[in-house]
Design an enzyme around this catalytic site. Structure first.
Site, PDB file in Angstrom:
ATOM      1  N   ASN A 250     125.589  50.647  83.486  1.00 31.32           N
ATOM      2  CA  ASN A 250     126.362  50.609  82.246  1.00 31.32           C
ATOM      3  C   ASN A 250     126.055  49.305  81.520  1.00 31.32           C
ATOM      4  O   ASN A 250     126.068  48.238  82.142  1.00 31.32           O
ATOM      5  CB  ASN A 250     127.858  50.696  82.553  1.00 31.32           C
ATOM      6  CG  ASN A 250     128.257  52.054  83.093  1.00 31.32           C
ATOM      7  OD1 ASN A 250     127.709  53.072  82.671  1.00 31.32           O
ATOM      8  ND2 ASN A 250     129.201  52.075  84.023  1.00 31.32           N
TER       9      ASN A 250
ATOM     10  N   HIS B 195     124.639  45.463  87.565  1.00 34.28           N
ATOM     11  CA  HIS B 195     124.869  46.269  88.767  1.00 34.28           C
ATOM     12  C   HIS B 195     124.410  47.693  88.545  1.00 34.28           C
ATOM     13  O   HIS B 195     124.521  48.242  87.458  1.00 34.28           O
ATOM     14  CB  HIS B 195     126.335  46.240  89.200  1.00 34.28           C
ATOM     15  CG  HIS B 195     127.314  46.594  88.123  1.00 34.28           C
ATOM     16  ND1 HIS B 195     127.703  45.684  87.164  1.00 34.28           N
ATOM     17  CD2 HIS B 195     127.974  47.734  87.856  1.00 34.28           C
ATOM     18  CE1 HIS B 195     128.565  46.267  86.348  1.00 34.28           C
ATOM     19  NE2 HIS B 195     128.745  47.513  86.730  1.00 34.28           N
TER      20      HIS B 195
HETATM   21  P1  AMP Z   1     131.179  48.881  85.362  1.00 36.18           P
HETATM   22  O1  AMP Z   1     132.366  49.582  84.755  1.00 36.18           O
HETATM   23  O2  AMP Z   1     129.888  49.602  85.230  1.00 36.18           O
HETATM   24  O3  AMP Z   1     131.102  47.435  84.894  1.00 36.18           O
HETATM   25  O4  AMP Z   1     131.463  48.873  86.920  1.00 36.18           O
HETATM   26  C1  AMP Z   1     132.174  47.885  87.588  1.00 36.18           C
HETATM   27  C2  AMP Z   1     132.535  48.477  88.905  1.00 36.18           C
HETATM   28  O5  AMP Z   1     132.977  47.427  89.753  1.00 36.18           O
HETATM   29  C3  AMP Z   1     133.693  49.499  88.849  1.00 36.18           C
HETATM   30  O6  AMP Z   1     133.240  50.762  89.323  1.00 36.18           O
HETATM   31  C4  AMP Z   1     134.755  48.893  89.755  1.00 36.18           C
HETATM   32  O7  AMP Z   1     135.455  49.851  90.512  1.00 36.18           O
HETATM   33  C5  AMP Z   1     133.941  47.947  90.617  1.00 36.18           C
HETATM   34  N1  AMP Z   1     134.663  46.818  91.182  1.00 36.18           N
HETATM   35  C6  AMP Z   1     135.460  45.951  90.522  1.00 36.18           C
HETATM   36  N2  AMP Z   1     135.953  45.037  91.374  1.00 36.18           N
HETATM   37  C7  AMP Z   1     135.439  45.326  92.593  1.00 36.18           C
HETATM   38  C8  AMP Z   1     135.564  44.749  93.884  1.00 36.18           C
HETATM   39  N3  AMP Z   1     136.322  43.669  94.107  1.00 36.18           N
HETATM   40  N4  AMP Z   1     134.899  45.318  94.914  1.00 36.18           N
HETATM   41  C9  AMP Z   1     134.139  46.418  94.711  1.00 36.18           C
HETATM   42  N5  AMP Z   1     133.971  46.997  93.517  1.00 36.18           N
HETATM   43  C10 AMP Z   1     134.615  46.471  92.471  1.00 36.18           C
END
Ligand code: AMP
Length: 114
Positions: free
Chosen positions: A87, A100
């Site tokens: 994203n 990511h």
């Molecule tokens: P995005 O919306 O593409 O920026 O994805 C960010 C992702 O990070 C989301 O799917 C969240 O669920 C994940 N996320 C946020 N905080 C954590 C965390 N502490 N550990 C694992 N995943 C996380």
């Protein structure tokens, strides 16, 4: 570059379920999984978005895909299939500004993605 929660995960200051790690890449389970296998594959280098990737990062970014294929094999879904998503910024719903790759698998995916 501003600090994100993923920097704390890289430094092991907050816990995560690590699925793969080497000197340059970390892969850990998404805290809010959207599929039976939902892992975030990240470079340890601070790259906020896809827009910030440079030619010098080409090999590093390539390694994200190598790790994705390794995870798919590990989970036994390499033949069945899986989805990789990056994203970028607001319209795509990016919430964490550290590059990511969402590795998602273990269920049938819909297309087009929402
Ligand atoms: P995005 O919306 O593409 O920026 O994805 C960010 C992702 O990070 C989301 O799917 C969240 O669920 C994940 N996320 C946020 N905080 C954590 C965390 N502490 N550990 C694992 N995943 C996380």
């Amino acid at each position: 570059m501003s600090e994100t929660i993923f920097d704390k995960i890289i430094r092991k200051e907050i816990p995560s379920q690590i699925e793969y790690e080497d000197e340059e890449i970390l892969a850990f389970k998404d805290i809010e999984p959207k599929a039976p296998f939902h892992v975030l594959i990240i470079p340890k280098k601070d790259i906020p978005t896809v827009n910030d990737i440079t030619e010098a990062d080409a090999e590093l970014v390539g390694k994200i895909f190598i790790v994705a294929a390794k995870l798919a094999k590990k989970y036994g879904i390499d033949e069945k299939g899986y989805r990789l998503v990056f994203n970028c910024n607001e319209d795509a719903g990016q919430t964490v500004f550290h590059l990511h790759c969402h590795f998602m698998g273990g269920r049938k995916m819909l297309w087009p993605a929402g």
